[in-house]
Design a protein around this motif. Structure first.
Motif, PDB file in Angstrom:
ATOM      1  N   PHE A  77       0.860  -1.178   0.000  1.00 32.16           N
ATOM      2  CA  PHE A  77       0.000   0.000   0.000  1.00 32.16           C
ATOM      3  C   PHE A  77       0.901   1.233   0.000  1.00 32.16           C
ATOM      4  O   PHE A  77       1.744   1.403   0.893  1.00 32.16           O
ATOM      5  N   PHE A  78       0.705   2.094  -0.993  1.00 36.11           N
ATOM      6  CA  PHE A  78       1.490   3.321  -1.098  1.00 36.11           C
ATOM      7  C   PHE A  78       0.690   4.468  -0.480  1.00 36.11           C
ATOM      8  O   PHE A  78      -0.151   5.073  -1.137  1.00 36.11           O
ATOM      9  N   ALA A  79       0.948   4.741   0.797  1.00 35.98           N
ATOM     10  CA  ALA A  79       0.270   5.836   1.505  1.00 35.98           C
ATOM     11  C   ALA A  79       1.201   7.045   1.507  1.00 35.98           C
ATOM     12  O   ALA A  79       1.583   7.571   2.561  1.00 35.98           O
ATOM     13  N   THR A  80       1.559   7.473   0.328  1.00 35.22           N
ATOM     14  CA  THR A  80       2.622   8.464   0.141  1.00 35.22           C
ATOM     15  C   THR A  80       2.082   9.748  -0.474  1.00 35.22           C
ATOM     16  O   THR A  80       1.017   9.752  -1.095  1.00 35.22           O
ATOM     17  N   PRO A  81       2.814  10.838  -0.345  1.00 30.29           N
ATOM     18  CA  PRO A  81       2.443  12.055  -1.076  1.00 30.29           C
ATOM     19  C   PRO A  81       2.594  11.828  -2.579  1.00 30.29           C
ATOM     20  O   PRO A  81       3.234  10.872  -3.030  1.00 30.29           O
ATOM     21  N   GLY A 103       6.808  -6.808 -13.259  1.00 25.99           N
ATOM     22  CA  GLY A 103       7.182  -8.205 -13.439  1.00 25.99           C
ATOM     23  C   GLY A 103       7.259  -8.991 -12.145  1.00 25.99           C
ATOM     24  O   GLY A 103       7.476 -10.203 -12.169  1.00 25.99           O
ATOM     25  N   ASN A 104       7.057  -8.329 -11.024  1.00 26.67           N
ATOM     26  CA  ASN A 104       7.081  -8.994  -9.728  1.00 26.67           C
ATOM     27  C   ASN A 104       5.685  -9.483  -9.375  1.00 26.67           C
ATOM     28  O   ASN A 104       4.693  -9.034  -9.937  1.00 26.67           O
ATOM     29  N   HIS A 105       5.579 -10.377  -8.407  1.00 29.36           N
ATOM     30  CA  HIS A 105       4.283 -10.929  -8.004  1.00 29.36           C
ATOM     31  C   HIS A 105       3.484  -9.973  -7.129  1.00 29.36           C
ATOM     32  O   HIS A 105       2.287 -10.171  -6.913  1.00 29.36           O
ATOM     33  N   VAL A 106       4.113  -8.925  -6.613  1.00 26.61           N
ATOM     34  CA  VAL A 106       3.489  -8.069  -5.597  1.00 26.61           C
ATOM     35  C   VAL A 106       2.328  -7.266  -6.183  1.00 26.61           C
ATOM     36  O   VAL A 106       2.419  -6.701  -7.280  1.00 26.61           O
ATOM     37  N   GLN A 107       1.235  -7.221  -5.433  1.00 28.31           N
ATOM     38  CA  GLN A 107       0.102  -6.361  -5.781  1.00 28.31           C
ATOM     39  C   GLN A 107       0.349  -4.964  -5.214  1.00 28.31           C
ATOM     40  O   GLN A 107       0.811  -4.822  -4.076  1.00 28.31           O
ATOM     41  N   CYS A 108       0.063  -3.945  -6.011  1.00 29.60           N
ATOM     42  CA  CYS A 108       0.313  -2.558  -5.610  1.00 29.60           C
ATOM     43  C   CYS A 108      -1.001  -1.783  -5.573  1.00 29.60           C
ATOM     44  O   CYS A 108      -1.760  -1.799  -6.554  1.00 29.60           O
ATOM     45  N   ILE A 109      -1.244  -1.111  -4.463  1.00 27.48           N
ATOM     46  CA  ILE A 109      -2.420  -0.249  -4.331  1.00 27.48           C
ATOM     47  C   ILE A 109      -1.920   1.127  -3.928  1.00 27.48           C
ATOM     48  O   ILE A 109      -1.351   1.308  -2.847  1.00 27.48           O
ATOM     49  N   ASP A 110      -2.121   2.086  -4.823  1.00 31.54           N
ATOM     50  CA  ASP A 110      -1.588   3.431  -4.624  1.00 31.54           C
ATOM     51  C   ASP A 110      -2.674   4.361  -4.113  1.00 31.54           C
ATOM     52  O   ASP A 110      -3.670   4.593  -4.783  1.00 31.54           O
ATOM     53  N   SER A 165      -5.159   2.042  -8.632  1.00 32.09           N
ATOM     54  CA  SER A 165      -5.060   3.434  -8.217  1.00 32.09           C
ATOM     55  C   SER A 165      -6.292   3.785  -7.391  1.00 32.09           C
ATOM     56  O   SER A 165      -7.401   3.865  -7.918  1.00 32.09           O
ATOM     57  N   ASN A 166      -6.095   3.945  -6.090  1.00 28.65           N
ATOM     58  CA  ASN A 166      -7.203   4.278  -5.204  1.00 28.65           C
ATOM     59  C   ASN A 166      -7.717   5.678  -5.520  1.00 28.65           C
ATOM     60  O   ASN A 166      -6.933   6.615  -5.638  1.00 28.65           O
ATOM     61  N   PRO A 167      -9.037   5.867  -5.654  1.00 26.44           N
ATOM     62  CA  PRO A 167      -9.559   7.198  -5.959  1.00 26.44           C
ATOM     63  C   PRO A 167      -9.303   8.197  -4.842  1.00 26.44           C
ATOM     64  O   PRO A 167      -9.098   7.830  -3.681  1.00 26.44           O
ATOM     65  N   GLY A 168      -9.334   9.481  -5.196  1.00 26.53           N
ATOM     66  CA  GLY A 168      -9.284  10.527  -4.199  1.00 26.53           C
ATOM     67  C   GLY A 168     -10.560  10.547  -3.371  1.00 26.53           C
ATOM     68  O   GLY A 168     -11.578   9.969  -3.749  1.00 26.53           O
ATOM     69  N   CYS A 169     -10.511  11.222  -2.224  1.00 28.51           N
ATOM     70  CA  CYS A 169     -11.669  11.241  -1.328  1.00 28.51           C
ATOM     71  C   CYS A 169     -12.847  11.988  -1.948  1.00 28.51           C
ATOM     72  O   CYS A 169     -13.979  11.490  -1.959  1.00 28.51           O
ATOM     73  N   PHE A 170     -12.613  13.188  -2.493  1.00 28.27           N
ATOM     74  CA  PHE A 170     -13.692  13.924  -3.143  1.00 28.27           C
ATOM     75  C   PHE A 170     -14.237  13.193  -4.368  1.00 28.27           C
ATOM     76  O   PHE A 170     -15.461  13.115  -4.556  1.00 28.27           O
TER      77      PHE A 170
END
Length: 346
Positions: A73-77, A90-97, A146-151
């Motif tokens: 989980f990318f909880a980044t600016p 190419g890696n097995h990892v799931q990414c949620i930004d 890509s997680n949506p923005g709050c608004f």
């Protein structure tokens, strides 16, 4: 049990991810990555996690991390995930930004609204927009979400059924948004200073908010035509919560009750959308700390306007909760896993 890493471990979104994953049957937080606080225990930064969480934050090594976890989980600016996610190709990892880096479909649009270079186009092309109730089938097969923005979450959930059924004029949409100060993150600023926010309401980023193109793009996909919307945000003196009041000119004769039934049918299989009855309206208090989105509908016959009100907790359905909901879909887990809790009240 799948191992999760959170990059950006000291932000409010990360704190909510940790809180919610703690209740999850199939996920555990095994790594917390922080550039500024590595070496410190997470409880030093967030003492409320004592007893249930005992992890030292670590510096980032992408290659090592990719071999040690299953989900990141990318909880980044803004500006960080777009540099890191290509390294995991190419890696097995799931990414949620949870940042805005992958929400816009092309690099030029991102640069215009975020003021920096966009992610590589090949990553943008692979990323799925994680509005769970609208794009569930695409999310299920995705490796990068890509997680949506709050608004946008509150706005799109409020508008999508009306746009899909062509109930409103697509060029008449006005969105009045209000959010608590946690939406600005934990870094202090003059605007979020107590003296500035207390007993005060401030409009901000009028005509310039980075969520404008996100809302317009995904409404346009639903409508099958280009949509421009008027969108204005306001900072209000509370910690968390977000509410949008949305206006659109009706294109047909239809009653409030009929549209409510339409919305209830549209969201019938989506456990976190609560379409309220005719005499009810959403409040931020009624979704506080939860993954619910409450929606009300009102037909103003005098002005021929449809008024939609949607409320979410900006840190849960607007960020961490929706990220976990997406992780559940990506792994064929029950959608409510880790999220089936009542709002905090009062």
């Amino acid at each position: 049990m799948k191992r999760a890493a959170i990059i950006g471990g000291t932000g409010y979104g990360a704190a909510e991810l940790i809180r919610l994953i703690h209740l999850h049957k199939y996920l555990e937080v095994s790594k917390i990555i922080s550039h500024s606080q590595y070496g410190e225990n997470i409880t030093t930064h967030y003492p409320h996690m004592h007893t249930y969480m005992d992890l030292k934050m670590e510096a980032l090594d992408v290659r090592v991390l990719a071999n040690e976890v299953d989900i990141i989980f990318f909880a980044t600016p803004a500006g960080i995930a777009k540099e890191l996610i290509p390294q995991l190709e190419g890696n097995h990892v799931q990414c949620i930004d949870l940042s805005g880096d992958l929400r816009l479909p092309n690099r030029d649009l991102y640069q215009k609204w975020y003021g920096q270079l966009g992610a590589p186009q090949e990553i943008l092309d692979k990323a799925v927009y994680g509005l769970t109730e609208v794009f569930p089938n695409q999310i299920k097969d995705a490796k990068v979400v890509s997680n949506p923005g709050c608004f946008p979450t509150a706005s799109l959930l409020g508008l999508t059924p009306s746009i899909k059924e062509k109930i409103i004029d697509t060029q008449s949409i006005i969105i009045d948004g209000k959010t608590g100060v946690s939406g600005a993150g934990g870094s202090p600023s003059k605007m979020t200073h107590f003296s500035e926010t207390n007993e005060n309401i401030q409009p901000y980023k009028i005509g310039k908010h980075q969520h404008i193109p996100e809302i317009e793009h995904y409404l346009s996909i639903t409508a099958g035509e280009s949509i421009n919307a008027t969108f204005t945000t306001h900072l209000i003196p509370m910690t968390r919560g977000l509410l949008c009041t949305i206006y659109g000119r009706l294109t047909k004769n239809i009653t409030t009750k009929e549209i409510i039934h339409l919305y209830q049918d549209f969201y019938a299989n989506h456990p976190f959308i609560r379409v309220l009855e005719e005499d009810q309206t959403p409040t931020t208090k009624n979704v506080y700390g939860s993954n619910f989105c409450d929606i009300s509908i009102h037909v103003d016959e005098r002005t021929n306007q449809l008024v939609i009100v949607s409320a979410i907790d900006n840190l849960v359905k607007g960020a961490a909760g929706q990220a976990i909901q997406n992780a559940n879909l990506m792994n064929d887990w029950k959608e409510e896993e880790g999220l089936a809790q009542l709002p905090i009240y009062p």
